[in-house]
Design a protein around this motif. Structure first.
Motif: not given
Length: 369
Positions: A237-239, A274-275, A297, A319, A322
């Motif tokens: 996961d990433w933002i 990544n997060f 999450k 979230l 994400l």
């Protein structure tokens, strides 16, 4: 470089303020839609001057996205009608919005603007800034549409809009609906629309400056105050992030690239960590121990909804951004190369942004509270 008369919604926000400063620096005349414009004028123009802009080329136009005809008086509408370029970046950027609140500003405001645009004989380009999640598969799954074959002239049905609002935050759902509304009207009235989908904005690549509490600053603030002891989501996961000044250079440069009209550009840095790695980078730059363990999450959302959000200032809605999806940015990279733009190193940008926020003792959070 040819200069234009430009109208901006959302011009007093983070991206809008920097956009206005840059456009006036380039010699353009800029009209900025603003609530309580008389009271805000001196402070706003001072900010423009301190950030390299030319305040003499800025005029605030009293108005409100929440109002019919944008709440603009006859003189303001005349100014708008004379503009060649329009930037639409105004929306409700706030967590915890009701559907009605988000719709009134973000969706209805977009519709009201579109109704004015068809009356503008000299309009050369309309740039609509919206969110990168418009490209996320889960949005299209929710709409039960195929992103590769969908005709934007069709718009969204009431049922499709309902599904968006049920699954996503009102803020994000309204952004998606507004984008479809603008694209539908552009197709119907042959408006010279350019869509730009942008991601979470980091600070200025040289100074780290960023003066809003939402978004990336909220994440850094959460790490600083130990509200992130665990890593929500999965390892992939990433933002995605984008440096503030790179984004502004892109959106102000695009008006000088004629073939961008009728096109769609996703602007983000694919090299964003990544997060988990991003949290580690932030923590280490704050001289703190980084979180190391992942949790689903949904668990974090539950804790936030049960009251942690009131303590931390963080919202469960954040979230939704994400996720593991990767995006195709070839079109925006090609245009950026034409403009001579080079993406700054995102790791350096994150470090400078963290240093700026910590050095200013997270002043925007104290002001916001």
């Amino acid at each position: 470089m040819a200069t234009s008369t430009i109208f901006i919604t959302g011009g007093t926000g983070l991206i809008g303020s920097w956009t206005t400063a840059t456009l006036t620096q380039q010699g353009h005349q800029v009209y900025v839609l603003a609530r309580n414009s008389a009271a805000r004028k001196a402070t706003y123009l001072d900010w423009i001057k301190r950030h390299g802009g030319t305040p003499e080329r800025v005029q605030l136009v009293e108005g409100n996205l929440n109002s019919p005809a944008l709440g603009i008086n006859q003189e303001g509408l005349q100014h708008l009608a004379q503009c060649q370029i329009v930037y639409h970046m105004g929306s409700s950027f706030e967590w915890g919005l009701s559907r009605q609140q988000a719709h009134l500003t973000t969706v209805q405001g977009t519709i009201e603007l579109a109704q004015q645009l068809v009356k503008m004989p000299d309009l050369k380009q309309l740039i609509h800034l919206t969110g990168y999640m418009l490209k996320a598969p889960k949005i299209w799954e929710t709409l039960q549409l195929n992103a590769n074959t969908y005709d934007y002239a069709d718009g969204l049905t009431a049922a499709q809009q309902d599904r968006l609002y049920r699954r996503f935050s009102a803020y994000e759902a309204a952004k998606v609906v507004a984008s479809f509304e603008m694209s539908r009207r552009a197709a119907r009235h042959k408006l010279p629309l350019t869509n730009i989908e942008l991601c979470t904005v980091a600070g200025h690549s040289q100074t780290g400056e960023i003066l809003q509490p939402q978004g990336f600053p909220q994440l850094v603030y959460g790490v600083k105050n130990k509200f992130m002891p665990l890593i929500p989501g999965k390892a992939e996961d990433w933002i995605p992030l984008i440096p503030l000044d790179y984004l502004v250079q892109f959106i102000t440069g695009i008006i000088h690239v004629p073939h961008t009209i009728g096109q769609d550009y996703l602007v983000l840095d694919e090299r964003t960590p990544n997060f988990a790695a991003l949290l580690k980078l932030i923590a280490e730059h704050l001289d703190m121990k980084p979180a190391t363990h992942h949790v689903p999450k949904k668990w974090v959302k539950l804790l936030l909804n049960l009251g942690l959000s009131r303590i931390s200032g963080m919202s469960a809605e954040t979230l939704d951004f994400l996720q593991p999806y990767r995006f195709d940015t070839q079109a925006s990279q090609k245009v950026a190369a034409e403009m001579g733009l080079v993406m700054p190193d995102i790791t350096d940008v994150v470090k400078r942004t963290v240093a700026f926020l910590a050095g200013n003792e997270f002043a925007q959070f104290h002001t916001a509270s």
